[in-house]
Write a protein that holds these residues in place. Structure first.
Motif, PDB file in Angstrom:
ATOM      1  N   ILE A 138     -15.411  18.947  12.586  1.00 29.89           N
ATOM      2  CA  ILE A 138     -14.451  19.377  13.601  1.00 29.89           C
ATOM      3  C   ILE A 138     -13.430  18.277  13.874  1.00 29.89           C
ATOM      4  O   ILE A 138     -12.225  18.538  13.950  1.00 29.89           O
ATOM      5  N   ILE A 139     -13.888  17.053  13.987  1.00 32.53           N
ATOM      6  CA  ILE A 139     -12.982  15.924  14.246  1.00 32.53           C
ATOM      7  C   ILE A 139     -12.015  15.740  13.082  1.00 32.53           C
ATOM      8  O   ILE A 139     -10.803  15.552  13.288  1.00 32.53           O
ATOM      9  N   ILE A 140     -12.516  15.820  11.850  1.00 32.23           N
ATOM     10  CA  ILE A 140     -11.644  15.683  10.681  1.00 32.23           C
ATOM     11  C   ILE A 140     -10.632  16.826  10.634  1.00 32.23           C
ATOM     12  O   ILE A 140      -9.445  16.601  10.353  1.00 32.23           O
ATOM     13  N   ALA A 141     -11.073  18.039  10.921  1.00 34.33           N
ATOM     14  CA  ALA A 141     -10.152  19.181  10.922  1.00 34.33           C
ATOM     15  C   ALA A 141      -9.049  18.997  11.966  1.00 34.33           C
ATOM     16  O   ALA A 141      -7.880  19.270  11.701  1.00 34.33           O
ATOM     17  N   ILE A 142      -9.418  18.516  13.141  1.00 30.37           N
ATOM     18  CA  ILE A 142      -8.406  18.250  14.179  1.00 30.37           C
ATOM     19  C   ILE A 142      -7.431  17.182  13.700  1.00 30.37           C
ATOM     20  O   ILE A 142      -6.217  17.311  13.881  1.00 30.37           O
ATOM     21  N   GLY A 143      -7.947  16.137  13.052  1.00 32.61           N
ATOM     22  CA  GLY A 143      -7.072  15.095  12.507  1.00 32.61           C
ATOM     23  C   GLY A 143      -6.114  15.642  11.470  1.00 32.61           C
ATOM     24  O   GLY A 143      -4.927  15.292  11.452  1.00 32.61           O
ATOM     25  N   TYR A 144      -6.603  16.511  10.592  1.00 30.16           N
ATOM     26  CA  TYR A 144      -5.741  17.121   9.574  1.00 30.16           C
ATOM     27  C   TYR A 144      -4.652  17.968  10.225  1.00 30.16           C
ATOM     28  O   TYR A 144      -3.486  17.891   9.839  1.00 30.16           O
ATOM     29  N   VAL A 145      -5.039  18.793  11.195  1.00 32.03           N
ATOM     30  CA  VAL A 145      -4.063  19.658  11.863  1.00 32.03           C
ATOM     31  C   VAL A 145      -3.013  18.816  12.586  1.00 32.03           C
ATOM     32  O   VAL A 145      -1.807  19.094  12.500  1.00 32.03           O
ATOM     33  N   LEU A 146      -3.458  17.773  13.283  1.00 32.77           N
ATOM     34  CA  LEU A 146      -2.494  16.891  13.949  1.00 32.77           C
ATOM     35  C   LEU A 146      -1.546  16.241  12.954  1.00 32.77           C
ATOM     36  O   LEU A 146      -0.336  16.153  13.201  1.00 32.77           O
TER      37      LEU A 146
END
Length: 167
Positions: A138-146
């Protein structure tokens, strides 16, 4: 999952040519990742057996061997892809119009090697009936989206650099 969003995002922000290049290289790296991961995942049942028998010294030895072997294989395979990409671009071969820059491939390779380490650790933890990677994912996905939102006007190399850092 989030890697599949990169191609439509790239199509929207950088056009069809770059999106096609990124999609092609993601397919190459995904295929190679499956081959590399098969060695790691095959160790899962052995990990579970050793855990059940409380043979932690043997477990640690096998885990280290599998992880190091997988990482070395990933580095070698991804380095070969990078070397080929560089050569294709350097000699301006016809296929060079269909693949991303060596920098993008380099950052994909960094992400791929990081995923090998993460996958190996996840295999060991899953053998212990734990699911530790949900929060990390989830944290990596948020980083990618940001990164996609904040860097949409930047060159694609900067976006993949950010992905590699987030990974």
């Amino acid at each position: 999952f989030i890697a599949q969003a990169i191609v439509p995002y790239t199509l929207l922000t950088h056009g069809s040519e770059i999106a096609g290049k990124i999609g092609l290289m993601i397919s190459v790296f995904s295929a190679l990742a499956v081959i590399i991961a098969s060695y790691m995942y095959a160790a899962g049942p052995q990990y579970a057996t050793l855990i059940a028998r409380r043979e932690y010294v043997t477990l640690t030895t096998i885990y280290k061997h599998v992880t190091i072997t997988s990482i070395v294989a990933a580095v070698g395979i991804y380095a070969l892809v990078l070397f080929c990409t560089y050569g294709i671009n350097h000699y301006d071969l016809a296929i060079s119009k269909r693949i991303p820059s060596p920098w993008v491939v380099f950052f994909m390779a960094v992400i791929g090697v990081a995923n090998v380490y993460i996958g190996s650790a996840a295999t060991l933890l899953r053998a212990q009936k734990k699911e530790p990677m949900l929060l990390v994912s989830i944290i990596i996905a948020i980083g990618y989206v940001l990164a996609m939102v904040l860097l949409q006007n930047f060159r694609i190399e900067f976006i993949f650099l950010t992905f590699a850092i987030v990974q």
